[in-house]
Scaffold this active site. Structure first.
Site, PDB file in Angstrom:
ATOM      1  N   GLY A 246       0.816  -1.205   0.000  1.00 60.86           N
ATOM      2  CA  GLY A 246       0.000   0.000   0.000  1.00 60.86           C
ATOM      3  C   GLY A 246       0.848   1.251   0.000  1.00 60.86           C
ATOM      4  O   GLY A 246       0.774   2.063  -0.904  1.00 60.86           O
ATOM      5  N   PHE A 247       1.644   1.442   1.055  1.00 63.11           N
ATOM      6  CA  PHE A 247       2.556   2.587   1.191  1.00 63.11           C
ATOM      7  C   PHE A 247       1.802   3.914   1.107  1.00 63.11           C
ATOM      8  O   PHE A 247       2.362   4.922   0.697  1.00 63.11           O
ATOM      9  CB  PHE A 247       3.654   2.534   0.132  1.00 63.11           C
TER      10      PHE A 247
ATOM     11  N   THR B 287       2.329  -5.566   6.300  1.00 59.90           N
ATOM     12  CA  THR B 287       3.169  -5.172   7.433  1.00 59.90           C
ATOM     13  C   THR B 287       3.199  -6.212   8.546  1.00 59.90           C
ATOM     14  O   THR B 287       4.028  -6.117   9.452  1.00 59.90           O
ATOM     15  CB  THR B 287       2.659  -3.847   8.009  1.00 59.90           C
TER      16      THR B 287
ATOM     17  N   LYS C 272      11.002 -10.082  14.130  1.00 57.48           N
ATOM     18  CA  LYS C 272      11.256 -10.476  12.745  1.00 57.48           C
ATOM     19  C   LYS C 272      10.557  -9.519  11.774  1.00 57.48           C
ATOM     20  O   LYS C 272      11.151  -9.040  10.802  1.00 57.48           O
ATOM     21  CB  LYS C 272      10.764 -11.909  12.536  1.00 57.48           C
TER      22      LYS C 272
ATOM     23  N   GLU D 233       7.226   3.313   8.764  1.00 55.95           N
ATOM     24  CA  GLU D 233       7.730   4.404   7.937  1.00 55.95           C
ATOM     25  C   GLU D 233       9.043   4.992   8.436  1.00 55.95           C
ATOM     26  O   GLU D 233       9.682   5.775   7.727  1.00 55.95           O
ATOM     27  CB  GLU D 233       6.658   5.501   7.852  1.00 55.95           C
TER      28      GLU D 233
END
Length: 721
Positions: A227-228, A456, A616, A687
């Site tokens: 998505g970002f 994510t 992780k 981010e």
């Protein structure tokens, strides 16, 4: 922990938006404008209507029914096909629906459009200066020490001043999965299979466009291929596909071509920034001024604020000036892209700080420590937690910063240099959300929330938090996400999904345990009822005195399948605190002295994000963020031609980092608690790695070559010139 959704993804079982099939499914393709500004005179659709398999052709002359845009709507300020105006190159001006994708695509290519064209505004330089963002939330402000009349006066009175202007072009999220939707109507209710990051905003946008109450829209987004920021809002393709499905009373699939993704979906604004620093001879800052002019399309988009969370928050200074301006252009819509304001802002301030370090002859890390802020600049608010000094120390040690060579370091034709920069990202914005936790008679625990896992690891984080709260192995917790029929989840935006969801999930799990204990204590059918010893719970087992029973057996003895609890939260941190994630980047580059080619050869990033839920996944997020920074610094650009066309609207010309561009990235999280942020103490990470990593690379290039490149990306020709 490995991802709970890892196996479905690598075996191909996971279904993304375009993978869904429905009976009588038909296919839609957008027709895109080929001018940057003007008006449509005519559209000849005769050949398209006669083409094989075509069911409908929609244009401004035969539009789909859409509602006007609300005055306070986020993002785009127009509705496609509702008039004949063209406001940007690539705007949707038609929709063709056919029985197959190929038939729809071929028919769309047959449409001939005649325009009355005007010259679009496409250049920041030609349209500057912009209009300042005047809202208190924007961060625009001036703080002056007593007796100082202006920021210019503060700079004039400084012993040393540095001024730098940096620019960067349009950038794109370029997620792996193309934007797609499958729209299904039943009984005036819409089900959409489409990738989204923020279910609440997506439903608000779709229901507003279609004239529905939000309760009549359901979004299923179980798997999302990145998505970002690009999937926060529903773009024109989703709205038009849903409207066509309503008109035809058939399920409609609409998948954007890759080039259409670049034009229809919002991009990161082109931006020009000027930073001026004033300091004493020892490098102590006396004044910081950060001004920016950012692309602001006439059709709407993201109001870029490059300084509010970078220069206005990073360093201690008695005089601070922030002015963030919007420049109106006739370009495709802009929107948030990973670290939307902070990545460009950090490149500006961290480049300027490196220039100051060079000017006074002090180590860049030492300069930052001399200006270390313990409260948010201009306020008395301390951070919920701040371990940035540890990030500097540990990062420098792991990287070997103390042995950094001077700019004359060479290896044959390669010049070697090292650079560093600071990372900062706001953590104060926690989204309201709800989580349901359900003990089941098969021995598993179901944790449900409508958060969308855009890659994510939100589903895995949910499983980990609930497993920890109920004392069970993670493989006995089933995480259910990605559907708006579930309790409303937080937005997967602003690095806030896990930090918002984790406290709510823990509260729901503990409440479910309490309900389980209550049932075991009071139900007449419970083997533990009537005991003189209070019932307790631990690790999936209920106990009273010498008696014990697994929760699955208890449920079966009670004759019920589940016991659950749901909890919701819209808590925010106390206003007495500020909250950010912090980090330090260290990198080494090699620059070829003959070709100007730049290679990133080593990279170390250390971040402070509070409690780490999944080490992780957190490391993976940092690595991904740094890779964004490599693209930001060295590769990514999409120039806007005078016609308004994006010149690199494909994955061949819009160059992103691939394996050969990326070294091993030493990514480290400083695990720790942050109880002033939440009772779980986890802040965001997604981010943070993107903020400052481009500046570290640019600073390393300067250290290697003595050439300061201020206009991104740093292409070989910039160094050869």
């Amino acid at each position: 922990m490995s991802r709970v959704d890892g196996r479905p993804k690598i075996t191909g079982v996971a279904r993304y938006s375009a993978d869904y099939r429905e009976p009588e499914l038909v296919h839609a393709v957008l027709v895109s404008a080929t001018i940057g500004l003007g008006r449509i005179n005519t559209m000849n659709i005769d050949a398209a209507q006669r083409a094989p398999g075509v069911l409908a052709v929609y244009t401004p002359f035969a539009p789909l029914r859409l509602q006007p845009v609300a005055a306070d709507a986020l993002g785009e300020k127009y509705r496609p096909l509702q008039d004949r105006e063209v406001q940007f190159y690539g705007q949707a001006i038609g929709v063709v629906v056919a029985d197959s994708f190929e038939h729809a695509r071929d028919a769309a290519a047959m449409i001939i459009t005649d325009y009355q064209s005007r010259t679009p505004r496409t250049s920041l330089d030609a349209a500057r200066p912009g209009t300042s963002i005047a809202s208190p939330e924007s961060g625009n402000r001036t703080i002056l020490a007593p007796g100082v009349t202006s920021i210019d006066a503060a700079l004039r009175n400084s012993e040393i001043t540095v001024e730098t202007t940096v620019t960067q072009p349009v950038q794109h999220a370029a997620a792996m999965e193309p934007h797609a939707s499958v729209a299904v109507w039943r009984d005036d209710r819409l089900t959409l299979y489409t990738g989204t990051q923020f279910p609440g905003r997506a439903i608000a946008g779709i229901s507003g466009a279609l004239g529905l109450v939000p309760e009549r829209v359901r979004i299923i987004s179980t798997y999302v291929g990145g998505g970002f920021g690009s999937r926060v809002l529903p773009w024109s393709d989703v709205i038009l596909g849903a409207a066509a499905a309503r008109e035809l009373n058939r399920p409609v699939k609409l998948v954007l071509s890759r080039s259409q993704v670049f034009g229809v979906v919002g991009h990161r604004s082109a931006v020009r920034q000027r930073v001026r620093l004033g300091a004493r001879a020892d490098g102590t800052l006396t004044a910081v001024s950060h001004e920016s002019d950012a692309e602001a399309p006439a059709v709407g988009g993201w109001p870029m604020r490059t300084a509010a969370e970078t220069s206005a928050a990073l360093y201690r200074t008695p005089n601070l000036h922030v002015d963030q301006r919007q420049v109106t252009l006739d370009t495709p819509p802009t929107w948030a892209m990973r670290a939307p304001n902070e990545a460009p802002g950090a490149f500006a301030i961290e480049t300027a700080m490196d220039e100051l370090a060079v000017a006074i002859g002090v180590d860049p890390v030492e300069l930052r420590m001399r200006n270390y802020a313990t409260t948010l600049p201009g306020t008395n608010r301390r951070w919920t937690s701040k371990r940035l000094d540890e990030c500097y120390r540990i990062g420098a040690g792991r990287f070997g910063w103390e042995s950094r060579a001077p700019a004359t370091n060479r290896d044959g034709q390669w010049q070697i240099g090292s650079g560093m920069a600071t990372a900062i990202y706001p953590a104060a914005g926690r989204s309201g959300n709800a989580v349901e936790v359900r003990f089941r008679d098969d021995g598993t625990v179901l944790a449900s929330t409508g958060v969308m896992d855009i890659g994510t690891g939100a589903a895995t984080a949910l499983a980990i938090v609930v497993a920890d709260a109920v004392g069970l192995p993670v493989d006995r917790v089933v995480a259910e996400v990605g559907d708006t029929i579930l309790p409303p989840g937080p937005g997967a935006v602003g690095s806030r999904a896990t930090g918002s969801m984790a406290p709510t999930a823990r509260a729901a799990a503990r409440a479910a345990v309490d309900n389980l204990v209550q049932a075991a204590s009071t139900s007449r059918r419970s083997p533990l009822a009537g005991s003189q010893t209070p019932v307790s719970y631990a690790a999936g087992t209920l106990r009273s005195g010498n008696e014990r029973i697994a929760f699955a057996d208890l449920l079966r003895s009670l004759g019920i399948q589940t016991i659950d609890a749901i909890r919701s939260s819209d808590d925010t941190i106390s206003p007495q605190f500020a909250a950010h994630g912090f980090g330090a980047h260290f990198c080494e580059v090699r620059v070829n002295s003959y070709t100007g080619e730049t290679r990133v050869t080593r990279f170390t990033t250390v971040v402070d994000i509070g409690r780490v839920i999944n080490a992780k996944a957190a490391r993976s997020q940092i690595v991904g963020g740094v890779i964004f920074g490599i693209g930001h610094a060295l590769l990514e650009a999409d120039p806007i031609e005078p016609s308004g066309r994006l010149a690199a609207a494909n994955l061949a010309d819009y160059v992103v980092p691939v394996n050969a561009d990326v070294p091993f990235i030493d990514a480290v999280c400083l695990d720790g608690d942050d109880p002033d942020f939440s009772d779980v103490g986890a802040r965001g990470v997604g981010e943070l790695g993107t903020v400052g990593s481009a500046a570290a690379i640019g600073n390393a290039v300067f250290n290697a070559t003595g050439i300061r490149v201020r206009d991104l990306p740093i292409h070989p020709e910039a160094l050869l010139r």
